[in-house]
Design a protein around this motif. Structure first.
Motif, PDB file in Angstrom:
ATOM      1  N   HIS A 195       0.843  -1.187   0.000  1.00  0.00           N
ATOM      2  CA  HIS A 195       0.000   0.000   0.000  1.00  0.00           C
ATOM      3  C   HIS A 195       0.876   1.232   0.000  1.00  0.00           C
ATOM      4  N   ALA A 196       0.418   2.292  -0.638  1.00  0.00           N
ATOM      5  CA  ALA A 196       1.130   3.566  -0.630  1.00  0.00           C
ATOM      6  C   ALA A 196       0.111   4.693  -0.702  1.00  0.00           C
ATOM      7  N   LYS A 197       0.513   5.862  -0.258  1.00  0.00           N
ATOM      8  CA  LYS A 197      -0.326   7.045  -0.370  1.00  0.00           C
ATOM      9  C   LYS A 197      -0.333   7.524  -1.814  1.00  0.00           C
ATOM     10  N   VAL A 198      -1.490   7.963  -2.302  1.00  0.00           N
ATOM     11  CA  VAL A 198      -1.601   8.483  -3.662  1.00  0.00           C
ATOM     12  C   VAL A 198      -1.640  10.010  -3.607  1.00  0.00           C
ATOM     13  N   ARG A 199      -0.696  10.634  -4.307  1.00  0.00           N
ATOM     14  CA  ARG A 199      -0.651  12.099  -4.388  1.00  0.00           C
ATOM     15  C   ARG A 199      -1.176  12.523  -5.758  1.00  0.00           C
ATOM     16  N   GLU A 200      -2.217  13.355  -5.764  1.00  0.00           N
ATOM     17  CA  GLU A 200      -2.832  13.772  -7.017  1.00  0.00           C
ATOM     18  C   GLU A 200      -1.997  14.845  -7.706  1.00  0.00           C
ATOM     19  N   ILE A 201      -1.793  14.650  -9.019  1.00  0.00           N
ATOM     20  CA  ILE A 201      -1.087  15.635  -9.829  1.00  0.00           C
ATOM     21  C   ILE A 201      -1.896  15.910 -11.089  1.00  0.00           C
ATOM     22  N   ALA A 202      -1.521  16.963 -11.796  1.00  0.00           N
ATOM     23  CA  ALA A 202      -2.166  17.311 -13.058  1.00  0.00           C
ATOM     24  C   ALA A 202      -1.416  16.663 -14.222  1.00  0.00           C
ATOM     25  N   THR A 203      -2.095  16.529 -15.333  1.00  0.00           N
ATOM     26  CA  THR A 203      -1.454  15.986 -16.528  1.00  0.00           C
ATOM     27  C   THR A 203      -0.204  16.776 -16.886  1.00  0.00           C
ATOM     28  N   ALA A 204      -0.262  18.095 -16.687  1.00  0.00           N
ATOM     29  CA  ALA A 204       0.878  18.947 -17.003  1.00  0.00           C
ATOM     30  C   ALA A 204       2.098  18.627 -16.148  1.00  0.00           C
ATOM     31  N   ASP A 205       1.862  18.029 -14.988  1.00  0.00           N
ATOM     32  CA  ASP A 205       2.970  17.676 -14.099  1.00  0.00           C
ATOM     33  C   ASP A 205       3.621  16.351 -14.477  1.00  0.00           C
ATOM     34  N   TYR A 206       3.015  15.633 -15.408  1.00  0.00           N
ATOM     35  CA  TYR A 206       3.542  14.330 -15.831  1.00  0.00           C
ATOM     36  C   TYR A 206       3.551  14.288 -17.357  1.00  0.00           C
ATOM     37  N   PRO A 207       4.454  15.045 -17.975  1.00  0.00           N
ATOM     38  CA  PRO A 207       4.459  15.149 -19.446  1.00  0.00           C
ATOM     39  C   PRO A 207       4.797  13.827 -20.123  1.00  0.00           C
ATOM     40  N   THR A 208       4.081  13.530 -21.188  1.00  0.00           N
ATOM     41  CA  THR A 208       4.323  12.330 -21.986  1.00  0.00           C
ATOM     42  C   THR A 208       4.419  12.737 -23.455  1.00  0.00           C
ATOM     43  N   LYS A 209       5.042  11.895 -24.243  1.00  0.00           N
ATOM     44  CA  LYS A 209       5.232  12.213 -25.658  1.00  0.00           C
ATOM     45  C   LYS A 209       3.893  12.303 -26.386  1.00  0.00           C
ATOM     46  N   ALA A 210       2.966  11.397 -26.045  1.00  0.00           N
ATOM     47  CA  ALA A 210       1.637  11.403 -26.678  1.00  0.00           C
ATOM     48  C   ALA A 210       0.615  12.049 -25.752  1.00  0.00           C
ATOM     49  N   ARG A 211      -0.256  12.831 -26.314  1.00  0.00           N
ATOM     50  CA  ARG A 211      -1.337  13.443 -25.531  1.00  0.00           C
ATOM     51  C   ARG A 211      -2.419  12.410 -25.248  1.00  0.00           C
ATOM     52  N   ARG A 212      -2.970  12.464 -24.035  1.00  0.00           N
ATOM     53  CA  ARG A 212      -4.058  11.580 -23.646  1.00  0.00           C
ATOM     54  C   ARG A 212      -5.369  12.365 -23.572  1.00  0.00           C
ATOM     55  N   PRO A 213      -6.504  11.726 -23.911  1.00  0.00           N
ATOM     56  CA  PRO A 213      -7.795  12.414 -23.756  1.00  0.00           C
ATOM     57  C   PRO A 213      -8.120  12.645 -22.283  1.00  0.00           C
ATOM     58  N   ALA A 214      -8.558  13.858 -21.958  1.00  0.00           N
ATOM     59  CA  ALA A 214      -8.923  14.162 -20.574  1.00  0.00           C
ATOM     60  C   ALA A 214     -10.196  13.430 -20.162  1.00  0.00           C
ATOM     61  N   ASN A 215     -11.048  13.134 -21.131  1.00  0.00           N
ATOM     62  CA  ASN A 215     -12.295  12.413 -20.856  1.00  0.00           C
ATOM     63  C   ASN A 215     -12.351  11.165 -21.727  1.00  0.00           C
ATOM     64  N   SER A 216     -12.249  10.005 -21.102  1.00  0.00           N
ATOM     65  CA  SER A 216     -12.333   8.728 -21.820  1.00  0.00           C
ATOM     66  C   SER A 216     -13.600   7.965 -21.464  1.00  0.00           C
ATOM     67  N   ARG A 217     -14.567   8.637 -20.873  1.00  0.00           N
ATOM     68  CA  ARG A 217     -15.796   7.941 -20.487  1.00  0.00           C
ATOM     69  C   ARG A 217     -16.502   7.408 -21.728  1.00  0.00           C
ATOM     70  N   LEU A 218     -16.922   6.154 -21.661  1.00  0.00           N
ATOM     71  CA  LEU A 218     -17.649   5.522 -22.757  1.00  0.00           C
ATOM     72  C   LEU A 218     -18.997   5.022 -22.248  1.00  0.00           C
ATOM     73  N   SER A 219     -20.051   5.299 -22.980  1.00  0.00           N
ATOM     74  CA  SER A 219     -21.371   4.755 -22.655  1.00  0.00           C
ATOM     75  C   SER A 219     -21.524   3.396 -23.316  1.00  0.00           C
ATOM     76  N   SER A 220     -21.857   2.388 -22.510  1.00  0.00           N
ATOM     77  CA  SER A 220     -22.018   1.018 -23.024  1.00  0.00           C
ATOM     78  C   SER A 220     -23.480   0.637 -23.219  1.00  0.00           C
ATOM     79  N   GLU A 221     -24.358   1.612 -23.233  1.00  0.00           N
ATOM     80  CA  GLU A 221     -25.800   1.324 -23.292  1.00  0.00           C
ATOM     81  C   GLU A 221     -26.193   0.568 -24.560  1.00  0.00           C
TER      82      GLU A 221
END
Length: 302
Positions: A241-267
């Motif tokens: 177990h470990a404590k989770v520290r929340e960060i922003a996407t800007a604080d964890y830069p990656t080469k590829a951009r990720r969608p901020a909203n990946s919610r999918l409706s399965s209806e």
């Protein structure tokens, strides 16, 4: 019924093989390299023909999201051209294809959950290659089901759940992005959904609902909330177990951009096939429990 699934070592393929084990009504054959290599289109038809499928599940993919930015040709060769060849082979064999796709076909700017008719706009090479794969599959085989899913994890392969447990074993705190939202989805549940839908595709020659579907875990969270639940569950099972520290996407830069909203409706999938995914917390708990059980067995002295 006999299903041939591409991508022998992938999470969905491994989950399908496990789910079919011990059942009399379905057999799953995993077809992987070297018999089938999506970068070598000439291998595809012969490998699938030898598997004698009633349905082909196209699960093999190039999934290195950041690396794809530097390997565009390879990503498209596997996710677009290769996927199209798998669907074409299924069509030549006279069987339907179920193809796995991704939330990364969207740009993440929608406020609510994405539905199948929403406009696609991938942010990077990986998403663009998967979208091109969807188009290739649809063009090659009219009897297709394209399943877009997201945030996939399982007891198999490499995934976020395993990463969090590994990091927690030697860290007191883990920084995790809190401004990207989606539906954690267990590959065990994807396999269950595919096996539930498969008889309808195989038995009904007049099945008229081929097309694109979303299939994701029930409920949503952000990555830090997902991580916190994984680690709290692990602690309940006596794991790291470990404590989770929340960060922003800007604080964890990656080469590829990720969608901020990946919610999918399965209806749509629920309505057509009568199958609903379990809540993501429950499904995550099952996977963490299995991983902890496996770890305890490995730790036992001979």
């Amino acid at each position: 019924m006999r299903l041939a699934v591409t991508g022998r070592d992938g999470q969905v393929a491994a989950s399908l093989v496990e789910a079919a084990r011990g059942r009399d009504d379905v057999e799953v054959v995993a077809v992987g390299r070297p018999a089938i290599d999506l970068t070598r289109p000439d291998t595809v038809f012969a490998a699938l023909e030898a598997a004698r499928p009633d349905i082909v599940v196209s699960a093999a993919a190039y999934t290195a999201v950041d690396q794809a930015e530097d390997e565009k040709d390879l990503a498209f060769a596997v996710n677009a051209t290769g996927a199209g060849k798998v669907a074409e082979a299924a069509a030549r064999l006279g069987v339907p294809v179920i193809h796995l796709s991704t939330d990364y076909v969207f740009d993440g700017t929608k406020d609510g959950a994405y539905v199948e008719t929403d406009k696609t706009a991938p942010l990077g090479v990986y998403g663009a290659s998967k979208l091109a794969g969807e188009e290739a599959v649809a063009a090659a085989n009219p009897r297709h089901i394209i399943l877009r899913t997201a945030w996939v994890y399982s007891p198999f392969g490499r995934n976020f759940v395993k990463t969090m447990l590994r990091l927690a074993s030697d860290r007191d705190e883990i920084a995790v992005v809190a401004d990207q939202w989606g539906n954690p989805t267990s590959a065990l549940d994807i396999a269950d959904a595919i096996l539930h839908a498969a008889p309808k595709l195989g038995d009904d020659r007049n099945f008229a609902a081929f097309g694109i579907y979303h299939l994701a875990g029930e409920g949503d969270t952000n990555w830090s909330g997902f991580a916190r639940h994984i680690l709290d569950t692990s602690r309940a099972f006596g794991g790291p177990h470990a404590k989770v520290r929340e960060i922003a996407t800007a604080d964890y830069p990656t080469k590829a951009r990720r969608p901020a909203n990946s919610r999918l409706s399965s209806e749509k999938f629920e309505d057509v096939f009568g199958w609903t995914a379990p809540g993501w917390r429950e499904a995550t708990g099952e996977v963490v429990s299995r991983l902890r059980s496996g770890a305890r067995k490995l730790q036992r002295p001979l």
